[in-house]
Design a protein around this motif. Structure first.
Motif, PDB file in Angstrom:
ATOM      1  N   UNK A 148      18.996  48.111 -34.917  1.00 16.31           N
ATOM      2  CA  UNK A 148      17.795  47.504 -35.205  1.00 16.31           C
ATOM      3  C   UNK A 148      17.309  46.498 -34.220  1.00 16.31           C
ATOM      4  N   UNK A 149      18.541  46.119 -33.230  1.00 14.11           N
ATOM      5  CA  UNK A 149      18.061  45.077 -32.079  1.00 14.11           C
ATOM      6  C   UNK A 149      17.634  45.964 -31.027  1.00 14.11           C
ATOM      7  N   UNK A 150      18.430  47.031 -30.536  1.00 14.10           N
ATOM      8  CA  UNK A 150      18.327  47.726 -29.308  1.00 14.10           C
ATOM      9  C   UNK A 150      16.988  48.720 -29.292  1.00 14.10           C
ATOM     10  N   UNK A 151      16.771  49.258 -30.306  1.00 12.99           N
ATOM     11  CA  UNK A 151      15.569  50.136 -30.631  1.00 12.99           C
ATOM     12  C   UNK A 151      14.017  49.210 -30.262  1.00 12.99           C
ATOM     13  N   UNK A 152      14.004  48.319 -30.673  1.00 14.59           N
ATOM     14  CA  UNK A 152      12.707  47.420 -30.343  1.00 14.59           C
ATOM     15  C   UNK A 152      12.581  47.202 -29.175  1.00 14.59           C
ATOM     16  N   UNK A 153      13.659  46.920 -28.404  1.00 15.56           N
ATOM     17  CA  UNK A 153      13.518  46.780 -26.898  1.00 15.56           C
ATOM     18  C   UNK A 153      12.984  47.838 -26.026  1.00 15.56           C
ATOM     19  N   UNK A 154      13.610  49.126 -26.591  1.00 16.86           N
ATOM     20  CA  UNK A 154      12.970  50.291 -26.025  1.00 16.86           C
ATOM     21  C   UNK A 154      11.385  50.487 -26.288  1.00 16.86           C
TER      22      UNK A 154
ATOM     23  N   UNK B 212      -3.811  49.418 -29.454  1.00 13.19           N
ATOM     24  CA  UNK B 212      -3.092  49.206 -28.316  1.00 13.19           C
ATOM     25  C   UNK B 212      -2.870  49.894 -27.326  1.00 13.19           C
ATOM     26  N   UNK B 213      -2.896  51.169 -27.503  1.00  8.77           N
ATOM     27  CA  UNK B 213      -2.904  51.955 -26.103  1.00  8.77           C
ATOM     28  C   UNK B 213      -4.244  51.958 -25.451  1.00  8.77           C
TER      29      UNK B 213
ATOM     30  N   UNK C 125      11.777  53.101 -15.023  1.00  5.57           N
ATOM     31  CA  UNK C 125      11.832  52.233 -16.049  1.00  5.57           C
ATOM     32  C   UNK C 125      11.022  52.352 -17.289  1.00  5.57           C
ATOM     33  N   UNK C 126       9.617  52.844 -16.987  1.00  3.23           N
ATOM     34  CA  UNK C 126       8.689  53.229 -17.800  1.00  3.23           C
ATOM     35  C   UNK C 126       8.844  54.176 -18.640  1.00  3.23           C
ATOM     36  N   UNK C 127       9.416  55.351 -17.926  1.00  5.99           N
ATOM     37  CA  UNK C 127       9.825  56.854 -18.846  1.00  5.99           C
ATOM     38  C   UNK C 127      10.982  56.622 -19.541  1.00  5.99           C
TER      39      UNK C 127
ATOM     40  N   UNK D  83       9.462  48.091 -24.487  1.00  9.15           N
ATOM     41  CA  UNK D  83       9.259  48.923 -23.101  1.00  9.15           C
ATOM     42  C   UNK D  83       8.084  49.801 -22.974  1.00  9.15           C
ATOM     43  N   UNK D  84       8.293  50.581 -24.044  1.00 11.29           N
ATOM     44  CA  UNK D  84       7.420  51.883 -23.965  1.00 11.29           C
ATOM     45  C   UNK D  84       5.990  51.236 -24.254  1.00 11.29           C
TER      46      UNK D  84
END
Ligand SMILES: Nc1ncnc2c1ncn2[C@@H]1O[C@H](COP(=O)(O)OP(=O)(O)OP(=O)(O)O)[C@@H](O)[C@H]1O
Ligand SMILES: [Mg+2]
Lengths: 311, 258, 411
Positions: free
Chosen positions: A121-127, C331-332, A172-174, A130-131
């Protein structure tokens, strides 16, 4: 209401004949139109892009030999070597995949096999964040953060605008895309397979890498393909950081312009319809469309087959 | 193995979080015998079985109290490595679950991770022979295991378990997904295997329990209204089926339950 | 059994097992480090943007402020500023300003900016990032004293309230994102107005009406594919169709708008609408799929027609999901840049868009243009604009998540 009265009984008379409900039909027709509109969009893309692209290829000056056999691109002065643009697309996409595939896959394995629900629940939002960052912001990051770092490492060997920086940031974006698709594939592997492995005395890593990962391989392949298609179509990062001006080179330290970057730069300027510059952009766009279409179709096919296998 | 008993549960209770699924079980499982666990659905048979090789470790919140002794060591004490436990106590599951690899690899994989040093071809052959599958697959060892029938897949799962030479094999309704012929073959196989292994099997099939097992444990929810299961009677199979001590066992094995 | 002897026993096994565990922890560290790299990248990006948005700036006045007033600059009131401007601006320039908005009605901050821009002609010499400013203050001061003896050094935030409400300017110090924000709003508004009804309609058709046949599966595959088409290709489609073929309509010339071409906010909005359409359809489909069949059967059971069932029962229950999808599409659309470049966002424009036929710019377009300028002060305002954009996006996404959690039902 007394249902036994005569009127009431009359009210309850019915015939079961099919009724033509005009409003229902209108609604259904407009819904159908909304549904089919997407097909028209695809047709419009193919038609409009194709039409202009044909104008380009039908120009007597443009030959297939020049298009595929030379390496300079400047339609205004009769140079039609598409490789000048394709090379940069290949280099930046390749770098992006070299970054995003292992990182995305590794983070997917961590998220699906290791992370506790709290860590997830902490790590997923980071991704997810980023997305969700617009690619033009990644462009800023590439040009004003990554490039200076690369400069300080490689000094004058590396140009200010260079494909390496754009490729790295594109990776990083992908990464989140690869990660979330791979995670879906990994978590679709039935638990019984993991249990089988554990019951034979396997450790967690052995189970993850030697049983779960191979079982999810086709789904991960689909992620890879979608990632490539995203990299090939990405515009803003390369437009900002990779350089402007077609340049046939495979040296990531050099500046070069990708197919997308070229479209963005040329179309952003003053462009007169029917010029060769104008039609050539459509030829490039058509190539991009077809390439990404094929990649997306393949990956969808893989995902569907994969889903069938474990359902 | 001098010890007559392969594994021993002392006052073993198993919890999912705060919910006690299995309550206070005492059992002495005799080595190189087949012990069957029977009982109505939801009474904790699988939970108990999976406790024997610590498969419940993977269920978040699952924990046990009491002791589970193997060769005098408590399998749940802190210094015991669960991976080593599972290497000694193999498991065959209800639904056949071969790896999506070749038949050969299905067997070789477990051997390899456990440091097998001998001739792999020989091991594969031995294990498949041991699982009575060799004749059917010897010409297609490199084919995908998924190309086998359900019964064959289940025997492959048994083969890969015996390939790593465990002491005990746990089987959770190993034949429930199979047709009668395949079931029969698995049952015959178990008789063969018991010469070398201790087998604990969960089954819903009374005849099967009566046919194959030496000992039978009857599990039941411990009292009206409670959801915890426990072993209410445990003795020789013959006795359970002909002369049970507990009225509930009698009702259950004769089909008068519920 | 003979093969048993080929397995490591007891101590040997434990030895091997320890080696396996060591390998396992190395692998686990590798997996985790991939996520750490992602986190570090995100932090680096945020740091990079914030770092650019604040910092020292060295500037000079071309004309001495003392020539206009004896009061210290920081103490000038709104009235004084208006008077100074009136006295010193050329009458043409003054009248033009008055026509846009009378000077008395403008705020002190606005007049002060005009004073700096038009009269004293503030001239930025150099800028430094926040980190440089904090770590090397002395060096910077020395450098400024040496290179620009008359320049003043000031620590400033490039992101100010003023920045949000001022239009574009050719000078970074006086530029703002007002035009760009308004352009983005117009754009997104048009896109959603177009895509939401059609997208929801398409989703309803596919989930509730469409027969399971070849055409339906083609439509579905096609939608999935469209969602993967590079955005710049949509830009080319927009250029060909909206900007060129439909120019009379999108330029507004059929409605009597003169002096217009097809490169309007309407063309861009429609392009963006087509771009987010697949996204909206797919999300709406998911939302409709999540409505349980029992609800539909209950409605049919009391004699409702199909549309009544959809309108009264399915849609209300799918609405939160559809809205979530819509917000994500917004947002997109807010962040997309490439298609806007292609359909012809204006490079320099300071007039608020006031109709669908206006020329336009948008936040990401400004970011792009400022980032690609060579002067560091433009990078600083690009960073400021990025902060604005990211805050907008963050707010939207947080809303979407709240909406999802709030209305998420367990059937
Ligand atoms: N992973 C789990 N988390 C929480 N509770 C569980 C879990 N697995 C099983 N239970 C509960 O524990 C109890 C015993 O379940 P178990 O699967 O052991 O029963 P069983 O005797 O094997 O039943 P069956 O004959 O249907 O396989 C049940 O009440 C069940 O709901
Ligand atoms: Mg069970």
């Amino acid at each position: 209401m007394n249902l036994k009265s005569a009127e009431a009984r009359k009210f309850r008379q019915f015939d079961l004949k099919k009724k033509f409900r005009i409003s229902e039909s209108i609604i259904q027709a407009s819904l159908f139109f909304a549904g089919i509109l997407s097909i028209f969009i695809t047709i419009a893309i193919v038609y409009e892009l194709g039409k202009e692209a044909m104008l380009f290829f039908n120009d007597p000056d443009v030959t297939l030999g020049k298009f595929l056999g030379t390496t300079k691109w400047q339609p205004g002065i009769g140079q039609y070597g598409i490789w000048a643009l394709v090379s940069a697309t290949l280099v930046t996409s390749f770098i992006a995949m070299v970054i995003s595939l292992p990182l995305g896959l590794a983070s997917a394995i961590y998220l699906s096999e290791y992370a506790s629900s709290k860590a997830r629940s902490i790590l997923k939002p980071v991704l997810e964040i980023l997305a969700g960052i617009p690619t033009v912001v990644y462009g800023y990051f590439a040009l004003l953060f990554v490039t200076p770092i690369l400069k300080s490492i490689f000094g004058d060997q590396i140009q200010v605008y260079n494909m390496l920086s754009a490729g790295l940031v594109m990776g990083i974006m992908i990464l989140p895309l690869i990660s979330s698709m791979s995670e879906d594939a990994l978590s679709a592997v039935p638990r019984s397979l993991r249990e089988a492995a554990y019951a034979m005395g396997a450790t967690k890593v052995e189970t993850s890498l030697q049983v779960v990962l191979p079982a999810a391989l086709s789904g991960i392949g689909a992620a890879l393909i979608v990632g490539i298609s995203r990299a090939v179509g990405e515009t803003m990062i390369v437009a900002v950081a990779a350089g402007s001006g077609p340049n046939f080179t495979f040296d990531p330290f050099k500046a070069a312009e990708t197919m997308t970057g070229h479209i963005a730069r040329i179309s952003g300027g003053d462009l007169s319809y029917n010029s060769i510059d104008y039609t050539s952009l459509f030829a490039i766009a058509m190539m991009l469309f077809l390439l990404t279409l094929v990649l997306n179709l393949i990956s969808q096919q893989i995902v569907n087959r994969f889903r069938e296998r474990y359902e | 193995m001098e010890n007559k008993y392969a594994i021993e549960a002392n006052a073993l209770s198993i919890y999912y979080g705060s919910f006690m699924a299995v309550n206070n079980v005492d059992m002495l499982i005799e080595a190189q015998k087949i012990t069957a666990i029977i009982g109505p659905s939801g009474c904790g048979k699988s939970t108990l079985l999976r406790a024997f090789n610590r498969m419940n470790d993977f269920v978040p919140g699952c924990h046990v109290t009491g002791e589970l002794l193997m060769q005098g060591k408590n399998l749940y004490s802190k210094d015991i490595d669960p991976v080593e436990v599972r290497r000694k106590i193999g498991m065959v599951f209800q639904k056949p679950n071969p790896f999506p690899k070749s038949i050969y690899e299905n067997i070789a994989w477990g051997a390899r991770i456990n440091g097998f040093k001998g001739n792999m071809d020989e091991l594969v052959e031995q294990s498949l022979l041991g699982a009575a599958l060799w004749d059917e697959v010897k010409d297609k060892l490199q084919d995908s295991a998924y190309a086998l029938s359900g019964g064959q897949q289940q025997r492959l799962c048994i083969a890969r378990t015996i390939a790593i030479q465990p002491e005990i094999i746990l089987m959770d309704e190993p034949a429930s997904a199979l047709d009668p012929i395949s079931t029969l073959r698995i049952e015959e196989l178990m008789q063969e295997l018991k010469k070398n292994y201790t087998i604990i099997i969960v089954t819903h099939n009374m005849q099967q329990a009566a046919r194959v097992s030496d000992y039978t444990a009857m599990m039941m929810l411990d009292k009206e209204g409670s959801r915890s299961g426990t072993v209410i009677e445990f003795s020789e199979t013959k006795r359970i089926f002909t002369n049970p001590k507990d009225k509930r066992t009698e009702d259950y094995v004769t089909g008068r339950f519920g | 059994m003979s093969i048993n002897s080929h397995y490591p026993q007891a101590e040997d096994f434990r030895h091997a097992l320890n080696a396996r565990y060591r390998a396992a922890s190395i692998w686990q560290a590798l997996f985790l480090s991939a996520l750490l790299i992602a986190i570090i990248s995100l932090l680096a990006l945020i740091y990079n943007v914030l770092d650019g948005a604040f910092g020292f700036v060295a500037f000079d006045y071309k004309n001495d402020p003392a020539a206009y007033t004896s009061t210290p600059m920081s103490e000038l009131t709104q009235k004084e500023l208006a008077a100074i401007l009136k006295d010193n601006l050329s009458s043409g320039a003054y009248n033009k300003l008055e026509k846009e908005q009378p000077l008395e009605k403008r705020s002190q901050a606005e007049l002060y900016t005009l004073f700096l821009e038009r009269l004293v002609e503030l001239d930025t010499k150099n800028t430094w990032s926040m980190t440089e400013s904090l770590l090397h203050e002395n060096e910077i001061r020395a450098e400024v004293a040496r290179k620009y003896p008359t320049a003043k050094l000031e620590f400033r935030s490039w992101l100010t309230p003023q920045f949000l409400v001022t239009p574009m300017s050719s000078k970074a110090e006086f530029a703002g994102v007002r035009t760009a924000i308004l352009g983005s709003l117009w754009l997104v508004g048009i896109a959603i107005l177009f895509a939401l009804p059609i997208g929801t309609g398409a989703a309803i058709y596919l989930q509730e009406y469409a027969p399971k046949n070849f055409l339906t599966s083609i439509i579905q595959t096609n939608i999935n594919n469209l969602s993967g088409v590079p955005s710049i290709v949509y830009g080319m489609l927009g250029l060909a169709v909206f900007v060129r073929v439909m120019e009379p309509l999108t330029s507004g010339s059929v409605f009597g708008v003169t002096d217009a071409n097809g490169r309007t906010v309407l063309s861009a909005g429609l392009t963006m609408g087509i771009l987010v359409l697949p996204l909206i359809i797919i999300n709406a489909q998911e939302a409709i799929k999540a409505v349980p069949d029992s609800l539909r059967q209950a409605a049919y059971g009391v004699g409702a027609t199909r549309w009544q069932t959809v309108w009264h029962h399915v849609l209300p229950n799918a609405l939160p999901g559809i809205l979530t999808g819509t917000i994500l599409s917004i947002s997109r659309a807010l962040g997309e840049t490439a298609p806007l470049i292609v359909v012809g966002a204006s490079t320099f424009i300071s007039m608020d868009p006031d109709s669908p036929f206006s020329k336009f710019t948008a936040l990401p377009i400004q970011i792009y243009q400022w980032t690609t300028r060579a002067q560091s002060e433009f990078h600083a305002i690009a960073a400021g604009a990025i902060v604005v954009l990211l805050i907008l996006l963050l707010t939207l996404n947080a809303t979407a998540i709240l909406l999802r959690n709030r209305f998420q039902r367990r059937w």
